[in-house]
Structure formats: structure tokens, C-alpha cells
Design an enzyme around this catalytic site. Structure first.
Site, PDB file in Angstrom:
ATOM      1  N   TYR A  54       0.848  -1.184   0.000  1.00  0.00           N
ATOM      2  CA  TYR A  54       0.000   0.000   0.000  1.00  0.00           C
ATOM      3  C   TYR A  54       0.889   1.242   0.000  1.00  0.00           C
ATOM      4  CZ  TYR A  54      -3.597  -3.317   1.602  1.00  0.00           C
ATOM      5  OH  TYR A  54      -4.451  -4.392   1.737  1.00  0.00           O
ATOM      6  N   HIS A 122      -0.118 -12.151   1.679  1.00  0.00           N
ATOM      7  CA  HIS A 122      -1.135 -11.390   0.948  1.00  0.00           C
ATOM      8  C   HIS A 122      -1.763 -12.188  -0.189  1.00  0.00           C
ATOM      9  CE1 HIS A 122      -2.118  -6.882   0.009  1.00  0.00           C
ATOM     10  NE2 HIS A 122      -3.180  -7.646   0.004  1.00  0.00           N
ATOM     11  N   PRO A 202     -15.870  -5.149   3.548  1.00  0.00           N
ATOM     12  CA  PRO A 202     -17.210  -5.544   4.008  1.00  0.00           C
ATOM     13  C   PRO A 202     -18.318  -4.628   3.506  1.00  0.00           C
ATOM     14  CG  PRO A 202     -16.056  -4.420   5.763  1.00  0.00           C
ATOM     15  CD  PRO A 202     -15.051  -4.613   4.653  1.00  0.00           C
ATOM     16  N   LEU A 203     -17.926  -3.520   2.884  1.00  0.00           N
ATOM     17  CA  LEU A 203     -18.902  -2.603   2.283  1.00  0.00           C
ATOM     18  C   LEU A 203     -18.835  -2.669   0.751  1.00  0.00           C
ATOM     19  CD1 LEU A 203     -18.471   0.428   4.696  1.00  0.00           C
ATOM     20  CD2 LEU A 203     -20.379  -1.198   4.607  1.00  0.00           C
ATOM     21  N   GLY A 204     -18.339  -3.807   0.254  1.00  0.00           N
ATOM     22  CA  GLY A 204     -18.305  -3.998  -1.194  1.00  0.00           C
ATOM     23  C   GLY A 204     -17.516  -2.927  -1.916  1.00  0.00           C
ATOM     24  N   GLY A 206     -17.260   0.125  -1.172  1.00  0.00           N
ATOM     25  CA  GLY A 206     -18.016   1.362  -1.229  1.00  0.00           C
ATOM     26  C   GLY A 206     -19.396   1.226  -1.829  1.00  0.00           C
TER      27      GLY A 206
END
Length: 324
Positions: A54, A122, A202-204, A206
Site C-alpha cells: 500500500y 497477501h 465488508p462494504l463492497g 463502497g
């Protein structure tokens, strides 16, 4: 609080995904990111998720600066294995023992810590037997450089083989109302072995915030523009799914974000979602989801509104590097 695996670390119900603070989701502000991390710790969120890729590398440095004076309050999870070129593009996956050791030393230095709480592979390097990679990882644990081990986007049989070498504290894979593949086999295997589950995106990515209606809502350099689910032929279908969830959320007097996170939390106390955010406002919204209790009727309604497999498009343009 939830424990990652039988003998893993005790972490908050919700963790904080830090990836977007340094790359991928448009512009960022380091100062606000540090304030967000501090606010997360103030709210009791102790799991911070990062990776060497990242930035690359700058996200670990950011977290290191943010927690320098609060090290005992945080569980740091970082990852290795995705190799980036000078232009920042992923050019391959490396699970060789030499790369494991080199990557760990780099992460320790950038984070400014003596030990990594959760060190995660990863992606699986299919050219290197998983036993070789995990023998090197187990050596890092024995040397006191790493406390717990994890693996991301690994197939059930790969997880079993890694776990036979050294206990796997957690498997990290995408999981949300619109990405329910782990339910098919992976979650059952993890529970039989006593391994925890970290749900990323977990929020796809966004989608399940209700704030994306078209590609125009994404910055030009937002990597979601490359993902199938955000392409013109798939996005209208996927946003229609989110609108169904939003109507149920309205009935509860909560945001669609909070309802989507509460759904993940309700799937088991061995699951820890790590929604990513770059701001304190969104962080507070996410954390509030932990207080939302869904009834069996609520869960059944969500299953009906967003059945497993109902999202249009794959999670990535090239799925060959996941579930290996």
C-alpha cells in the site's frame, strides 16, 4: 471484542482498513488519516490493517508514525507477497523464504516496531510450496519478530496445509452482502480448524455505502474504475441491489453502511470486518454499526433482498490470483 482463532489476538469487533489512506481510492490527507487512526483507538478499535504494497510502503510508515506513542493499544496486521515494480504496479507474487525474511525486516523498519502482531501472506505464490513459505514464517515467530500468522485469499486446502506447518490465526478474504463466496466452503473449514476470519471490503468497496451511483462518483485515479462490478454494464444492477438494502435501513433508522456492517458482524463472532475509511466522520458511522442488533427476520429479509451470488461482475478483472 473478538479473538482471531483459538490462540490469536483479542481484537475489536470492527477493525480499521488503512489501505485507502495511501493509495487506490483517490486523494488522501496524511494528517486527517493520523487523526482518524487516533480516533479509532479512542473509540476502542484496536486492529489496524495494512500491507507493504500500500503506497507502496508509505502506508506502513503512516501507521508507524500514528501509533508511535500508543503501541500498547494497537494490534498491527500487515502483509507481504505482492511485488510491485518502480511504477507501483503489481508485477508478481513472491512466497520464497528469502522474500519472506526480507519483507518482514522491511515492515518492521517502516512500522517502527520490534514485533508484528499479525503477519499475513497477501497472496499465495503457486510456484512455491506453501509449506516452504510457512516454514519461513514460523521461523519469524520463533525469532520473536512476529506474534501471529495469517493468509489472504487462500483456498481451503491451502489453508489446511499452512495450518499443518504453523497455526493460522486468521484468513483474510473479501466478504460482504455482495461477496459471499466464503460461505460456500471456506468458513466451514476455518471453524473446524479454529481459525478466525478477517472480512475485508465488508462494504463492497463502497458499493454498500449507497454513495456510488455511477463511474462519475469515482476519482479518475480510483482503482475501482478497473473493477468489473463498477463497469457500465454491471454498476446499475449492483446499485439497484444496494437500493433494496437502503430501504430496509431506512426502516431501522440507520444508514445502509451500518446495516451492511451489522450483517457481517451477525454472521459469527469469529468474523472481524475491517471497513476502510480516511475520515473520522465515516469511522464513527462504521463503529456505530457494532451496536445494531439484527433479528432473524432482518437477516432473512437481507438474504431475500441480496441473495448470494446476485452481484453482477467478478471482484477483480483477473481472478487467477485469488483463492489459490
Amino acid at each position: 471484542m473478538r479473538r482471531l482463532g483459538r490462540d490469536g489476538p483479542l481484537v475489536s469487533d470492527l477493525g480499521l482498513g488503512c489501505m485507502g489512506m495511501s493509495q487506490f481510492y483517490g486523494a488522501w490527507d496524511d494528517a486527517e488519516s493520523v487523526r482518524t487512526i487516533h480516533h479509532a483507538l479512542d473509540l476502542g478499535v484496536n486492529l489496524l490493517d495494512t500491507a507493504d504494497m500500500y503506497g507502496p510502503y508509505t502506508n506502513e510508515e503512516l501507521i508507524g508514525r500514528a501509533v508511535r506513542d500508543r503501541r500498547d493499544e494497537v494490534v498491527i496486521a500487515t502483509k507481504f507477497g505482492n511485488v510491485k515494480g518502480p511504477d507501483g504496479r503489481v508485477i508478481g507474487v513472491d512466497g520464497s523464504p528469502a522474500y519472506v525474511r526480507k519483507s518482514c525486516e522491511g515492515s518492521l523498519r517502516r512500522l517502527g516496531v520490534d514485533v508484528i502482531d499479525v503477519y499475513c501472506q497477501h497472496r499465495v505464490d503457486t510456484s512455491v510450496p506453501i509449506e516452504e513459505t510457512w516454514t519461513a514464517l514460523a521461523d519469524l515467530v520463533r525469532q520473536g519478530k512476529v506474534r501471529h500468522l495469517a493468509i489472504s485469499e487462500a483456498a481451503p486446502e491451502t489453508v489446511r496445509r499452512a495450518h499443518a506447518v504453523h497455526p493460522v490465526a486468521a484468513v483474510q478474504t473479501e466478504y460482504s452482502l455482495v461477496s459471499r463466496e466464503p460461505e460456500q466452503e471456506l468458513l466451514g473449514v476455518l471453524r473446524s480448524l479454529g481459525i478466525g476470519f478477517i472480512a475485508y471490503a465488508p462494504l463492497g468497496r463502497g458499493l454498500l455505502t449507497g454513495r456510488i451511483s455511477g463511474a462519475g462518483d469515482l476519482a479518475d485515479d480510483d482503482f475501482r474504475r478497473t473493477l468489473p462490478r463498477f463497469q457500465r454494464e454491471n454498476l446499475p444492477h449492483n446499485t439497484a441491489l444496494v437500493e433494496r438494502v437502503a430501504r430496509l435501513a431506512d426502516k431501522h433508522g440507520v444508514s445502509v453502511t451500518q446495516l451492511a456492517l451489522a450483517w457481517v458482524l451477525a454472521q459469527g463472532t469469529d468474523i472481524v470486518p475491517i471497513p476502510g475509511t480516511k475520515t473520522r466522520t465515516r469511522l464513527a458511522e462504521n463503529v456505530a454499526a457494532a451496536a445494531l442488533e439484527l433479528t432473524p427476520a432482518d437477516l432473512a429479509a437481507l438474504d431475500e433482498l441480496v441473495p448470494s451470488g446476485s452481484a453482477a461482475g467478478d471482484r477483480y478483472p483477473d481472478m487467477s490470483g485469488v483463492n489459490a
